[in-house]
Design an enzyme around this catalytic site. Structure first.
Site, mmCIF file in Angstrom:
data_model
loop_
_atom_site.group_PDB
_atom_site.id
_atom_site.type_symbol
_atom_site.label_atom_id
_atom_site.label_comp_id
_atom_site.label_asym_id
_atom_site.label_seq_id
_atom_site.Cartn_x
_atom_site.Cartn_y
_atom_site.Cartn_z
ATOM 1 C CG HIS A 1 -0.262 -0.043 2.528
ATOM 2 N ND1 HIS A 1 0.205 1.078 3.182
ATOM 3 C CD2 HIS A 1 0.049 -1.088 3.326
ATOM 4 C CE1 HIS A 1 0.752 0.726 4.322
ATOM 5 N NE2 HIS A 1 0.686 -0.582 4.436
ATOM 6 C CG ASP A 2 -0.367 4.267 1.201
ATOM 7 O OD1 ASP A 2 -1.230 4.983 0.671
ATOM 8 O OD2 ASP A 2 -0.603 3.575 2.210
ATOM 9 N N GLY B 1 5.050 -1.031 2.860
ATOM 10 C CA GLY B 1 4.216 0.133 2.610
ATOM 11 C C GLY B 1 5.001 1.431 2.526
#
Length: 266
Positions: A125-126, A143
């Protein structure tokens, strides 16, 4: 007569709300969710799952058994409509997993253009992945990792959350990267240690010998002179003007070092 639609295998499940360009090809048993948009010329391999608020650009080749756009592996995630965007011309091989973003960051995971993502890679994520990168087999990005353009991560490289890797940097096989890796620098080991510059990669991208020489000088100042980081930055700044075409490289290095929040690989 209605215009021809995407070439979807009869065993694939594509939500009617998904937006697929007419030239998209979808292989057997693939699953595509309602908030997915896929651009012209992209192919989706058999048994792939593409879900979430995911936008995929043109001319990507996504191989079988990928998982793209799944929710982030973050216990704070509460179902927010975060996103994943993938650019154009990427190759994404078998068993790659790419998750959407979180509201604790910008809310979007991004993969740029012309990236070569080999089997079993995880992009969490991200993450923000630039253009023209190569992620070899089983690279694992935690992340919030940022990769600059032309980064090459060797097989089984693991990158700690929030780490940044500068443009043209490179890691060797089985590297553990827990600090920021500056532009142009090659590193390897567990933990990672700086080893040199990615001179061959720069030559392949059209860097002149004079420009590469400035990159080598920046490396010496950072790693070979025993200087503090601030003293090295001052001397790197003094290189401006020696080779006009290298001033952009100096600016890139200075911007990266000024933003390093986890310390740099030394």
């Amino acid at each position: 007569m209605a215009p021809p639609g995407p070439a979807i295998h009869p065993t694939a499940l594509v939500d009617p709300q998904a937006e697929l360009h007419a030239s998209v090809q979808v292989g057997p048993y693939a699953l595509i969710g309602p908030h997915v948009r896929i651009g012209a010329g992209t192919t989706i391999g058999a048994h792939s799952v593409i879900e979430g608020h995911t936008t995929i650009g043109a001319d990507n080749r996504i191989f079988q058994f990928t998982s793209i756009g799944a929710p982030p592996q973050d216990k704070k995630y509460a179902g927010e409509p975060t996103r994943l965007t993938i650019g154009a011309g990427n190759t994404i091989r078998e068993f790659v997993t790419i998750n959407t973003g979180t509201v604790q960051d910008a809310g979007v995971t991004r993969v740029g253009d012309d990236n070569w993502v080999m089997a079993y890679v995880h992009i969490a994520h991200d993450c923000q992945v630039g253009d023209h990168t190569i992620l070899a087999n089983s690279v694992q990005l935690a992340g919030h990792v940022h990769l600059g353009d032309w980064v090459f991560l060797g097989g089984l490289t693991g990158v700690h959350q929030f780490v940044r890797v500068g443009a043209h940097a490179m890691t060797g096989f089985h590297t553990r990267l827990a600090q920021d890796l500056p532009p142009f620098v090659t590193a390897g080991g567990n933990p990672a240690e700086a080893q040199g510059i990615n001179a061959e990669g720069l030559r392949r991208r059209g860097y002149t010998p004079e420009r590469i020489a400035i990159v080598k000088q920046m490396h010496r100042l950072l790693y070979r002179r025993g200087l503090t980081l601030e003293a090295a930055r001052q001397q790197i700044e003094a290189l401006r003007g020696e080779v006009a075409e290298a001033d952009a490289d100096i600016a890139s290095m200075q911007a990266f070092l000024s933003a390093a929040s986890r310390g740099i690989v030394r």
